[in-house]
Design an enzyme around this catalytic site. Structure first.
Site, PDB file in Angstrom:
ATOM      1  N   TYR A  61       0.848  -1.197   0.000  1.00 53.41           N
ATOM      2  CA  TYR A  61       0.000   0.000   0.000  1.00 53.41           C
ATOM      3  C   TYR A  61       0.881   1.243   0.000  1.00 53.41           C
ATOM      4  O   TYR A  61       1.430   1.647   1.022  1.00 53.41           O
ATOM      5  CB  TYR A  61      -0.938   0.008   1.201  1.00 53.41           C
ATOM      6  CG  TYR A  61      -1.894  -1.158   1.263  1.00 53.41           C
ATOM      7  CD1 TYR A  61      -2.171  -1.933   0.136  1.00 53.41           C
ATOM      8  CD2 TYR A  61      -2.521  -1.500   2.456  1.00 53.41           C
ATOM      9  CE1 TYR A  61      -3.042  -3.004   0.199  1.00 53.41           C
ATOM     10  CE2 TYR A  61      -3.409  -2.567   2.528  1.00 53.41           C
ATOM     11  CZ  TYR A  61      -3.657  -3.320   1.398  1.00 53.41           C
ATOM     12  OH  TYR A  61      -4.523  -4.382   1.482  1.00 53.41           O
ATOM     13  N   PRO A 214     -15.924  -5.436   2.768  1.00 55.10           N
ATOM     14  CA  PRO A 214     -17.239  -5.972   3.143  1.00 55.10           C
ATOM     15  C   PRO A 214     -18.405  -5.092   2.723  1.00 55.10           C
ATOM     16  O   PRO A 214     -19.556  -5.524   2.774  1.00 55.10           O
ATOM     17  CB  PRO A 214     -17.146  -6.082   4.663  1.00 55.10           C
ATOM     18  CG  PRO A 214     -16.186  -4.994   5.049  1.00 55.10           C
ATOM     19  CD  PRO A 214     -15.165  -4.975   3.947  1.00 55.10           C
ATOM     20  N   ARG A 217     -16.590  -2.378  -1.723  1.00 53.35           N
ATOM     21  CA  ARG A 217     -15.707  -1.261  -2.101  1.00 53.35           C
ATOM     22  C   ARG A 217     -16.444   0.076  -2.045  1.00 53.35           C
ATOM     23  O   ARG A 217     -16.196   0.971  -2.848  1.00 53.35           O
ATOM     24  CB  ARG A 217     -15.070  -1.505  -3.464  1.00 53.35           C
ATOM     25  CG  ARG A 217     -14.203  -2.767  -3.490  1.00 53.35           C
ATOM     26  CD  ARG A 217     -13.503  -2.964  -4.811  1.00 53.35           C
ATOM     27  NE  ARG A 217     -12.776  -4.228  -4.823  1.00 53.35           N
ATOM     28  CZ  ARG A 217     -11.508  -4.396  -4.448  1.00 53.35           C
ATOM     29  NH1 ARG A 217     -10.832  -3.361  -4.003  1.00 53.35           N
ATOM     30  NH2 ARG A 217     -10.936  -5.587  -4.511  1.00 53.35           N
ATOM     31  N   GLY A 218     -17.373   0.161  -1.091  1.00 54.20           N
ATOM     32  CA  GLY A 218     -18.100   1.396  -0.864  1.00 54.20           C
ATOM     33  C   GLY A 218     -19.469   1.460  -1.514  1.00 54.20           C
ATOM     34  O   GLY A 218     -20.263   2.354  -1.197  1.00 54.20           O
ATOM     35  N   PHE A 219     -19.781   0.492  -2.384  1.00 50.94           N
ATOM     36  CA  PHE A 219     -21.046   0.540  -3.104  1.00 50.94           C
ATOM     37  C   PHE A 219     -22.243   0.480  -2.168  1.00 50.94           C
ATOM     38  O   PHE A 219     -23.247   1.161  -2.375  1.00 50.94           O
ATOM     39  CB  PHE A 219     -21.119  -0.601  -4.119  1.00 50.94           C
ATOM     40  CG  PHE A 219     -22.390  -0.619  -4.924  1.00 50.94           C
ATOM     41  CD1 PHE A 219     -22.582   0.284  -5.957  1.00 50.94           C
ATOM     42  CD2 PHE A 219     -23.398  -1.539  -4.648  1.00 50.94           C
ATOM     43  CE1 PHE A 219     -23.758   0.277  -6.693  1.00 50.94           C
ATOM     44  CE2 PHE A 219     -24.571  -1.553  -5.381  1.00 50.94           C
ATOM     45  CZ  PHE A 219     -24.751  -0.640  -6.416  1.00 50.94           C
ATOM     46  N   PHE A 220     -22.156  -0.337  -1.115  1.00 50.28           N
ATOM     47  CA  PHE A 220     -23.285  -0.478  -0.213  1.00 50.28           C
ATOM     48  C   PHE A 220     -23.367   0.663   0.808  1.00 50.28           C
ATOM     49  O   PHE A 220     -24.235   0.652   1.676  1.00 50.28           O
ATOM     50  CB  PHE A 220     -23.252  -1.838   0.475  1.00 50.28           C
ATOM     51  CG  PHE A 220     -23.574  -2.964  -0.465  1.00 50.28           C
ATOM     52  CD1 PHE A 220     -24.848  -3.122  -0.969  1.00 50.28           C
ATOM     53  CD2 PHE A 220     -22.581  -3.827  -0.892  1.00 50.28           C
ATOM     54  CE1 PHE A 220     -25.146  -4.135  -1.864  1.00 50.28           C
ATOM     55  CE2 PHE A 220     -22.869  -4.847  -1.787  1.00 50.28           C
ATOM     56  CZ  PHE A 220     -24.152  -5.005  -2.280  1.00 50.28           C
ATOM     57  N   SER A 221     -22.471   1.626   0.674  1.00 52.74           N
ATOM     58  CA  SER A 221     -22.591   2.840   1.476  1.00 52.74           C
ATOM     59  C   SER A 221     -23.412   3.907   0.768  1.00 52.74           C
ATOM     60  O   SER A 221     -24.226   4.588   1.391  1.00 52.74           O
ATOM     61  CB  SER A 221     -21.197   3.404   1.797  1.00 52.74           C
ATOM     62  OG  SER A 221     -20.471   2.510   2.599  1.00 52.74           O
ATOM     63  N   GLY A 223     -24.200   3.572  -3.074  1.00 51.39           N
ATOM     64  CA  GLY A 223     -24.726   3.189  -4.381  1.00 51.39           C
ATOM     65  C   GLY A 223     -24.070   3.929  -5.528  1.00 51.39           C
ATOM     66  O   GLY A 223     -22.869   4.209  -5.523  1.00 51.39           O
TER      67      GLY A 223
END
Length: 349
Positions: A61, A214, A217-221, A223
């Site tokens: 990283y 989980p 990658r932020g999608f479920f935060s 959309g």
């Protein structure tokens, strides 16, 4: 601040971590420009004060800069109050990526990480990806030596195949497997989860599961809104699931999760993260964030209770035939479920 996040046993070799960890990659790497160092140190301190004591990083990283950041954040923090997980194995030279698991590299990478982190030992040391040229027994043999020398406490693998996990575990017990696991990334359920849990009759051999990304990658935060707000240089712009040809279908998935979250009285991100927590007591998700408000939101997922009916309903929204696009832009290049050659093929230098 009163501790909000309980500690749990990860695997069966003796490691205890916060029930939810903190993925630190996005602070320094891949998700747009590196974030201000002082802000990230404040975030890490807030996490520790909130009971999120399991920090996840990698020498890749940055490269290296994320470990240096964490090292700065940990100055003055009692060593026993934090569990540091880092990784080795992904190297980049002149734009070319190589995976290495040879003993000489494993040792040099470990010592370099210890130096950057400013600590005497690494709590959990993963092979970030599996070197398909080196028998896993050889890589694990060197990791076992590092355990015996006290440089690392526990060993893990990331994105390894079930057979590779079993072979590695026979050389030295694994404490954890780290794989992508979220509502819409569930390929590890085919074999990996069962492999980690097949020792249920022998608890001392159980392997914990650490779930990265989980929240999709932020999608479920947030959309589709996430996709429109990504900065230049954010690798998520290249993810197949976020492309125009797939996004309308996947937007419908987020909308259904949002509707259920409203019924449950929580946010979509808390619901999606709670689903991961409910997959088992041996599962520890490590959502990443660069915002204290989001960290607090993620901690709130621990208070969301889901029934078996809730779980089944959520899973019906995101079945494999509904979600469009692979979970990574270049699936082959993520070395998913990697196999290694037999030990008999190895010729040491």
């Amino acid at each position: 601040m009163e501790e909000k996040v309980p500690r749990v046993k990860l695997g069966s070799q003796g490691l205890h971590v916060s029930k939810q960890g903190l993925g630190c990659m996005g602070m320094s790497f891949l998700y747009g420009p590196p974030k201000p160092e002082s802000d990230m140190i404040k975030l890490i301190h807030h996490a520790l004060n909130s009971g999120v004591t399991f920090l996840d990083t990698s020498d890749n990283y940055g490269p290296h800069t994320n470990e240096i950041l964490i090292g700065k954040a940990l100055k003055g923090v009692a060593r026993e109050k934090v569990q540091v997980a880092t990784k080795f194995g992904i190297t980049t030279n002149d734009g070319n990526t190589e995976i290495r698991g040879d003993p000489q590299y494993v040792r040099s990478a470990c010592e370099a990480s210890l130096n950057r982190l400013g600590i005497d030992y690494i709590d959990l040391y993963y092979a970030h990806r599996i070197d398909t040229r080196v028998p896993i027994e050889v890589t694990m043999g060197e990791l076992k030596k590092l355990v015996e020398e006290g440089k690392i406490k526990y060993v893990g693998l990331s994105e390894a195949s079930a057979s590779t996990i079993r072979r590695a575990h026979a050389v030295h017990p694994l404490t954890a497997i780290q794989n992508e696991w979220s509502l819409w990334s569930r390929d590890l359920e085919d074999e990996i989860v069962a492999t980690c849990r097949q020792q249920l009759l022998f608890p001392e051999l159980g392997i914990g599961i650490v779930a990265y990304s989980p929240l999709g990658r932020g999608f479920f935060s947030s959309g589709v809104q996430l996709i429109h707000s990504l900065p230049e240089g954010d690798v998520r712009k290249n993810l197949p699931r976020f492309q125009i040809e797939n996004i309308e279908t996947n937007k419908a998935v987020f909308d259904r999760v949002t509707e259920m979250a409203a019924r449950k009285g929580c946010t979509p991100s808390r619901l999606a993260l709670a689903w991961v927590h409910h997959r088992g007591d041996d599962v520890c998700p490590i959502p990443g964030t660069t915002q204290i408000t989001n960290l607090n939101q993620n901690i709130g997922a621990l208070s969301v209770k889901l029934t078996q009916q809730d779980m089944a309903e959520l899973e019906s929204y995101v079945s494999a035939d509904v979600v469009k696009g692979e979970r990574h832009a270049l699936m082959a290049s993520t070395w998913i479920a990697s196999e290694t050659p037999p030990l008999s093929s190895w010729k040491a230098d």
